[in-house]
Design a protein around this motif. Sequence first.
Motif, PDB file in Angstrom:
ATOM      1  N   TYR A 314      59.403  66.104  63.745  1.00  0.00           N
ATOM      2  CA  TYR A 314      59.675  65.384  64.997  1.00  0.00           C
ATOM      3  C   TYR A 314      60.669  64.245  64.744  1.00  0.00           C
ATOM      4  O   TYR A 314      61.632  64.060  65.489  1.00  0.00           O
ATOM      5  N   LEU A 315      60.415  63.478  63.675  1.00  0.00           N
ATOM      6  CA  LEU A 315      61.308  62.356  63.364  1.00  0.00           C
ATOM      7  C   LEU A 315      62.718  62.853  63.034  1.00  0.00           C
ATOM      8  O   LEU A 315      63.715  62.242  63.454  1.00  0.00           O
ATOM      9  N   ALA A 316      62.793  63.950  62.288  1.00  0.00           N
ATOM     10  CA  ALA A 316      64.105  64.446  61.838  1.00  0.00           C
ATOM     11  C   ALA A 316      64.912  65.086  62.953  1.00  0.00           C
ATOM     12  O   ALA A 316      66.147  64.953  62.999  1.00  0.00           O
ATOM     13  N   THR A 317      64.228  65.780  63.850  1.00  0.00           N
ATOM     14  CA  THR A 317      64.960  66.521  64.877  1.00  0.00           C
ATOM     15  C   THR A 317      65.154  65.730  66.165  1.00  0.00           C
ATOM     16  O   THR A 317      66.230  65.759  66.764  1.00  0.00           O
ATOM     17  N   LYS A 318      64.142  65.017  66.578  1.00  0.00           N
ATOM     18  CA  LYS A 318      64.242  64.276  67.841  1.00  0.00           C
ATOM     19  C   LYS A 318      64.861  62.889  67.664  1.00  0.00           C
ATOM     20  O   LYS A 318      65.391  62.315  68.618  1.00  0.00           O
ATOM     21  N   LYS A 319      64.751  62.329  66.450  1.00  0.00           N
ATOM     22  CA  LYS A 319      65.350  61.022  66.147  1.00  0.00           C
ATOM     23  C   LYS A 319      65.043  59.991  67.243  1.00  0.00           C
ATOM     24  O   LYS A 319      65.946  59.399  67.840  1.00  0.00           O
ATOM     25  N   PRO A 320      63.772  59.745  67.504  1.00  0.00           N
ATOM     26  CA  PRO A 320      63.424  58.869  68.636  1.00  0.00           C
ATOM     27  C   PRO A 320      63.937  57.439  68.454  1.00  0.00           C
ATOM     28  O   PRO A 320      63.649  56.784  67.450  1.00  0.00           O
ATOM     29  N   ASP A 321      64.703  56.977  69.439  1.00  0.00           N
ATOM     30  CA  ASP A 321      65.205  55.598  69.413  1.00  0.00           C
ATOM     31  C   ASP A 321      64.113  54.592  69.749  1.00  0.00           C
ATOM     32  O   ASP A 321      64.232  53.417  69.413  1.00  0.00           O
ATOM     33  N   TRP A 322      63.076  55.055  70.432  1.00  0.00           N
ATOM     34  CA  TRP A 322      62.006  54.136  70.828  1.00  0.00           C
ATOM     35  C   TRP A 322      61.108  53.751  69.652  1.00  0.00           C
ATOM     36  O   TRP A 322      60.319  52.817  69.749  1.00  0.00           O
ATOM     37  N   LEU A 323      61.232  54.469  68.545  1.00  0.00           N
ATOM     38  CA  LEU A 323      60.400  54.195  67.383  1.00  0.00           C
ATOM     39  C   LEU A 323      61.111  53.238  66.439  1.00  0.00           C
ATOM     40  O   LEU A 323      62.217  53.514  65.976  1.00  0.00           O
ATOM     41  N   ALA A 324      60.476  52.088  66.149  1.00  0.00           N
ATOM     42  CA  ALA A 324      61.086  51.092  65.269  1.00  0.00           C
ATOM     43  C   ALA A 324      60.893  51.426  63.807  1.00  0.00           C
ATOM     44  O   ALA A 324      61.768  51.149  62.976  1.00  0.00           O
ATOM     45  N   GLY A 325      59.734  52.010  63.458  1.00  0.00           N
ATOM     46  CA  GLY A 325      59.465  52.283  62.062  1.00  0.00           C
ATOM     47  C   GLY A 325      58.151  52.995  61.869  1.00  0.00           C
ATOM     48  O   GLY A 325      57.390  53.240  62.809  1.00  0.00           O
ATOM     49  N   VAL A 326      57.869  53.320  60.612  1.00  0.00           N
ATOM     50  CA  VAL A 326      56.681  54.059  60.220  1.00  0.00           C
ATOM     51  C   VAL A 326      55.825  53.154  59.339  1.00  0.00           C
ATOM     52  O   VAL A 326      56.345  52.300  58.612  1.00  0.00           O
ATOM     53  N   VAL A 327      54.520  53.338  59.423  1.00  0.00           N
ATOM     54  CA  VAL A 327      53.577  52.515  58.656  1.00  0.00           C
ATOM     55  C   VAL A 327      52.849  53.388  57.645  1.00  0.00           C
ATOM     56  O   VAL A 327      52.349  54.467  57.986  1.00  0.00           O
TER      57      VAL A 327
END
Length: 818
Positions: A314-327
């Motif tokens: 999901y992160l690689a293909t959709k590249k969500p701009d709304w997501l600031a980071g991963v924990v």
Amino acid sequence: MQNGIIRCFLLVLAGFSITTPLGALDLSEATIVPAPATGVVMRAATMLQEELAERSGVTLLIAEQAPAKGVVIRLGTRDVITGIKVPNKPEGYGIAVSGRVVKLAGYDERGALYAAGRLIRLAEYAPGTLTLDLKNPIATAPDVPVRAHQLGFRDTANTYDAWTIYMYEQYIRDLIFFGCNGIELITNLDPALKDGPVMTQTVRAMNVKLSALIHSYGIDVWLWSPVMADGDEDVTTPEGLAKGLEKRRGFLADYPAIDHLFVPGGDDGSTPAEHLMPFLEGLAPILEELHPNAKIWVSNQTFTLEENDYFFDYLATKKPDWLAGVVYGPWIKMGWEEMRERTPARYPIRRYPDINHTLRCQYPIPDWDPAFANTVGREPMMPMPKMQRHIYLRYRDVSDGFGTYSDGIHDDLNKHVWNVLGWESNADMDTALREYGKVWFGVGLAKDVARGMRLFEANWRGSILKNTSIPKTLALWEDIAARVPDYDTNWRAQMYLFRARFDANVQAEVQAQRRYEEQARAALAKASTDGVKKAVEKARAALAQADTPAAPELRTRIEALGPVLLESIGYQLSVEAPYLARNTERGAMLDWLDQPVNDRPWLEQRLEAILALDDEVLQLLRIDEILNWTDPGPGGFYDNLGAIDEYSHVVSQRSWEEDPSSCHTTRVAFPKYKADQKTIGAQENQAEAENMVFKEEVARLSGAHTGRQELRMSWQTQIATLYGTPLKMHYEGLDPKAQYRLKVTYAGRFRPSMTLTLNDEFGIHGPVAQPDPIWPVSYYLPREATKSGTLDVEWNLVNGRGCMVAEVWLIKVDRREN
């Protein structure tokens, strides 16, 4: 913030004498001039004024203009305060002395706040005296951009839920002194929830106040907010998703300030990844509408392997701009390196380190005696400067800051370590510990407090019976408590004295209860001559000596500190009134004072069963089994897995230094096992529902752990591996011509199903679940497996969180067994 004059007079009474260094600048009549005298800079000025007064009894004036004469402390940003070097980096600051002027200049307002905190750390103080001896200017900026701590107002906390807003403010200031730039609040969707008996207001009401307070200091407001943590929430349907989003709209609107929203993938929350990410995508515009600058972060905690694949795709293909980071947090089924490799570079990774638990956690205490694990428990006062420094540095280069997991002030020193290293990763830890001692115990006790922190860590290293640090630690902290000027209100002094006394009490109990068990075994050894009933009576009497405390005066002094800590900081040291801790593993150390540290509970249960037998021959056989439990016979081997100095054949894939979270190597595991006479009498079972954090665990183990079986000490430790890492043992020096039998005790809270293989070739058993009740099982090994004189044993996980084994005997088979 308060009691500064009282503290000053107590310093006099304590006999402290501070000599002003030659060339030091006298600040006792200085004027603080904030520019501007509003907002965060004014907050910093007030903090500086009140905290210096607290330590010296001297209250400095705050003015908008500098006086014509006298010392001036100018506080502000670099665009207002000139002539001083300030790093060109957010949150950085400079401190310099020019004539009668002390300059505290921040790159920004937050930098000015940290400059004020640094002056509190640098100043020298005595009653009525306040000086600064700054030989060289300071110009510094933080290493990492996120340096936050979780201070959740919830029932699981051992202190926070008893706090007022003023107590929170003081502790937030304490963290700011050393560079903390964010506070994470634990939220709930129910605005009327008041989930603990010591709370004076709802969770929502306190969190709203804290949001405003944190924001007023110019640091970040983090919210920890799981999805599908409440039983009635289900976002896997269109109707449930819409309902969940609307509920969060009202929740987010209540908060005056939000900078970051952290949504854990699990622990807590049980949303499948394929539903969680679309839900967050729908939540993002709502958050932006209500808090335009807020950011969303997410973790993959407890995700299954399939969910992780979906998540990273999901992160690689959709590249969500709304997501600031991963924990990266506890119970993620991969190591740091894999996490960084699979996370697209555009997303920073925030650490979520568990710095407040000793066991059943992300970073278990290494080389820890089971006697401590079974008494001080999961949430004791736990200053671990060396361990925490190592963990911080081990993963520094693959992370972008931290927000620690904390459920109370028992980890106060650990928070300090992370603050210091988050600002300067190569900071000298001895200096940091002395500064900790100076700020909260006084100038004259700084070195002793630093030494005391090192000693605490030494207390928990290796065998408790061989440990020589414990009495030294107790003597030092008794001395510190007697000399600290404000002991009656200094919860840190009280807390560390409690821990020093508790450690010493555990050592005394181990020494005594080992003797009692030796006496009991000696009595049982005479069963064939004295008779079974008489031998059992003598054994029971020997074991019952533990009903009397081994060190009664020391125990009394431990118990006396309970009400003191409850009054000073709201410490909930028992589930009983007046403390009212949530459960016995949430810092309730008083409830573990009667925990056995020998095999008494198991022995008494076995002896009761033996007396119920009609056949004396069988009774004697069962007694012989007890007495020779660990004997593998001639040419055999016995490993008590997890017990200090009692196992030598386990293969660790990596060292603790390489893998402190043991994602890819072995760890020692301890179940939650409470076995004092009151608990046994009440027949409380050993259910650990709160520790079943994985979706597949809850489903598989539902209804397990019923009834009560007492555990040998050897069943209270296991070697475990996580997430499919095999558990391995290796033997050498075997007789190539002999046959061997492998005897194994499968025990542990994961209750896994495992396979057993020898030498990567011989399958001994397919998927086998942990026996219930626990009891050793035996397997005759094919001669071909040992004909080389060596043997490799390997368990692999089929179901569960990880492999677990408690005891292993490799027994050379007597010909009479064939």
